[in-house]
Design an enzyme around this catalytic site. Structure first.
Site, PDB file in Angstrom:
ATOM      1  CD  GLU A  23      34.171  42.646  52.170  1.00 40.95           C
ATOM      2  OE1 GLU A  23      35.074  43.228  52.736  1.00 40.95           O
ATOM      3  OE2 GLU A  23      32.961  42.932  52.316  1.00 40.95           O
TER       4      GLU A  23
ATOM      5  CG  HIS B  77      32.927  45.386  55.239  1.00 45.66           C
ATOM      6  ND1 HIS B  77      33.724  45.155  54.159  1.00 45.66           N
ATOM      7  CD2 HIS B  77      33.661  46.122  56.094  1.00 45.66           C
ATOM      8  CE1 HIS B  77      34.902  45.722  54.358  1.00 45.66           C
ATOM      9  NE2 HIS B  77      34.889  46.312  55.528  1.00 45.66           N
TER      10      HIS B  77
END
Lengths: 391, 291
Positions: B209, B247
């Protein structure tokens, strides 16, 4: 969560980190009253918004008389301030901080952030105060000093020495003052579960004192529960209304500027879905993670928020059910079509837990603008085609 | 073979009798995981899901010989639970809980490392060795046994990737969801060499990510140490700067941590990088030869 400069300075003051004297004002009259109480002869009028680059945008100005304070407060309050961090739409200024003008001899930079690689806080400092630190990092990385502090031993003398020698501070009294400054900052970083503290510039005055002329602070959202005093500093007007509304339903929503609304479970898959839409020639209208506890109500809410955006031409629902059960999502979609006028094509890809049941539910509902995507690639391709009116 | 866990691994659950702990422990038991007991203070001596409950991790380890703990306690108690596990001699703690404060994890991780306890997570789906042992919250049915190792920061992308690998006729050895928080346990750096050493694993899928530089470190390590083919996807190419994407770690700050930067580094290390997660399965088939 981020706070304003004046709030950061309140926390600094509590820990004995020196700052110029200042008072917050919500109106021109209050600004004038504050200026009179501070006494002058020089004041700085500072727009309070959650973004950097305020000075360059015209949100920080020097006043040499009470009349000037009045004029500047009038000008800044209510202005829409555009900086490199606000985006082109800018931010409305609702508060100004009136501060004593400082005697600036030198401008430095100091911040405390988490070093993710070292897994500990790091103090970053530079002699290039007042400049954008990212530019300094890019052009003259040797001018940034980094001192990592292992929390199991805390801030020690040697950390302080690395810092002051790195900054080229030679005067012994000044060395001591800087070390104390940094030590207090580290303590307040740890005690308040801060995510970052940035002081730019940190000034040296004519008399050799160090002062935080600016202050930016962000906090770990997961730890706010144990800091009610900091939670109370939240300024709702600084946050995006749709993002806040979504959060109340356990949805994580961020508006983007494309045409395809996305509803996905999981942050990674949500980003991956946006990337896939982009890869296939479409543009995502938003990031939306429905989270692990999605039910019919939250899905319906998600539709409502996505459809508020008039640019949305199609919606792609992409769920890979682990904890989330696909049949619940399917029911949520049906629920949404009853509550809200879903007037764009909805491409639905449901995989994982209870996917066959979900397919059955959608099939039986027989709604014209609900189109099934067989997998991520197929769903994204159909969403892109639908947004272009080609489906 | 596999990495980290297999059918013989003895597992306890911290936060065993809570709602989440109960639901997922039940699922893990159904999958075949060898859960030998659980820990909930003041419920020691009781039985839950047919397994003994203990007051402390020490009691549980002494009695059952457990080596792995699956942690479901509420966020504010995660650090305490991790440190208790480390103190009791647990070898691997899998932390599922989302929302543990970063400062807590800083201390807990240090203590775990000092006691030679590996950790996975927090805020992760857990670890699964296909058709043997599931320690976490992933849907077990999609993980068919095979020869591909999987490492992912994202939970649902773990499922997406594994599902595509299996749909292509391959399967999974072990899949590890490492989580996307700022401070996490095992990462690419430790897991890639484990897969390299595992004779059953023939290819590795790595899903990353935006934010941080773990993928950049991984690229360096792959270039130097990994001979097996690696397929990678980095989520967040279209994410705007400065916005946190769900996140805690998924944020591009300044010029660092962009998807492009990570994709370039991995590509330069010989990794097959895909632009969309929809291409993961095909890419694995390509590096392994179509089945």
């Amino acid at each position: 969560m981020n706070i304003h400069e004046y709030q950061a300075k309140q926390i600094f003051a509590k820990y004995g980190v020196p700052t110029p004297k200042g008072k917050i004002a919500h109106s021109v009259e209050e600004a004038v009253k504050n200026a009179e109480e501070l006494g002058g002869p020089i004041w700085v009028v500072k727009a309070q918004i959650h973004a950097g680059g305020r000075g360059l945008g015209g949100g920080v100005k020097l006043a040499k008389s009470i009349d000037e304070v009045r004029e500047l407060a009038d000008e800044i309050l209510g202005m829409t301030l555009v900086t490199h961090q606000t985006g082109p739409e800018g931010k409305l200024v609702q508060k100004v901080y009136i501060e004593d003008g400082a005697d600036i001899k030198d401008e430095l930079y100091l911040s405390v952030v988490l070093d993710r690689a070292a897994e500990m806080p790091i103090i970053m400092a530079s002699t290039e105060g007042g400049m954008d630190i990212e530019t300094v990092a890019e052009k003259t990385p040797e001018k940034i000093i980094k001192v990592a502090i292992d929390p199991s031993i805390g801030f020690q003398g040697f950390h302080g020495r690395e810092l002051v020698f790195g900054l080229g501070i030679t005067d012994k009294a000044e060395q001591g003052k800087m070390i104390k400054f940094a030590q207090k900052l580290y303590t307040l970083y740890m005690e308040n579960d801060a995510e970052m503290i940035e002081i730019n510039p940190l000034i040296k005055t004519g008399s050799g004192d160090f002062m935080a002329l600016d202050g930016k602070m962000g906090f770990d959202d997961s730890a706010l529960g144990r800091h009610p005093d900091i939670e109370a500093m939240r300024d709702i007007s600084e946050e995006d209304a749709d993002e806040r509304e979504a959060a109340q339903y356990g949805l994580s929503y961020i508006a983007l500027d494309g045409e395809i609304g996305c509803m996905v479970n999981g942050a990674g898959l949500a980003m991956g879905t946006m990337d896939t839409i982009n890869y296939m020639g479409g543009t995502p209208a938003n990031f939306l993670d429905v989270g692990g506890s999605a039910n019919a109500e939250t899905v319906a809410k998600g539709f409502e928020i996505i459809l508020k955006n008039p640019q949305v031409k199609a919606i792609f629902v992409n769920i890979f059910g682990g904890i989330v059960r696909c049949d619940r999502i399917a029911n949520g979609i049906l629920e949404a079509t009853k509550i809200t006028d879903v007037n764009v094509p909805v491409i639905v890809r449901l995989d994982g837990t209870n996917a066959p049941e979900a397919a059955e539910i959608l099939k039986n509902a027989n709604i014209d603008n609900i189109i099934v995507g067989t997998d991520l690639g197929d769903g994204a391709a159909k969403a892109v085609a639908a947004a272009k009116g080609e489906l | 073979m596999s990495i980290l866990v297999n059918k013989d691994t003895k597992v306890i659950v911290q936060g065993f009798t809570g709602k989440e702990g109960t639901f997922h422990a039940e699922q893990c038991l159904a999958y075949g995981t060898n859960i030998v007991g659980g820990v909930t203070p003041n419920k020691g001596g009781q039985e839950h899901l047919g397994k003994p409950v203990f007051n402390t991790v020490k009691d549980a380890v002494d009695t059952t010989g457990a080596t792995v703990s699956m942690i479901f306690v509420p966020p504010a108690f995660v650090a305490d639970a991790v440190m208790e596990a480390a103190d009791a001699g647990i070898e691997l703690a899998v932390i599922i809980t989302e929302g543990a404060p970063v400062r807590d994890m800083m201390y807990a991780k240090q203590y775990a490392v000092k006691n030679n306890m590996k950790t996975i997570g927090p805020n992760c789906p857990g670890v699964i060795t296909a058709e043997e042992c599931k320690i976490g919250i992933m849907p077990g049915m999609i993980f068919k046994k095979g020869n591909v190792g999987l490492i992912s920061k994202s939970g649902t992308l773990t499922y997406e990737g594994a599902n595509q690998v299996c749909n292509e006729g391959f399967g999974i050895t072990t899949a590890v969801g490492i989580g996307g928080d700022p401070i996490i346990g095992l990462s690419y750096k430790q897991l890639l060499p484990m897969f390299e050493a595992d004779p059953e694993t023939e290819a590795i899928v790595m899903i990353g990510e935006i934010g941080g530089d773990l993928e950049i470190q991984a690229a360096k390590l792959i270039k130097e140490q990994i001979t097996k083919p690696v397929v990678a996807f980095i989520a967040g190419q279209t994410a705007p700067k400065g916005k946190r994407m769900g996140h805690a770690g998924a944020i591009i700050s300044g010029s660092a941590g962009t998807a492009k930067e990570k994709m370039d580094a991995l590509e330069a290390a010989g990794v097959k990088v895909v632009v969309s997660p929809a291409e993961i399965g095909k890419a694995v088939a390509e590096v392994l030869g179509k089945k």
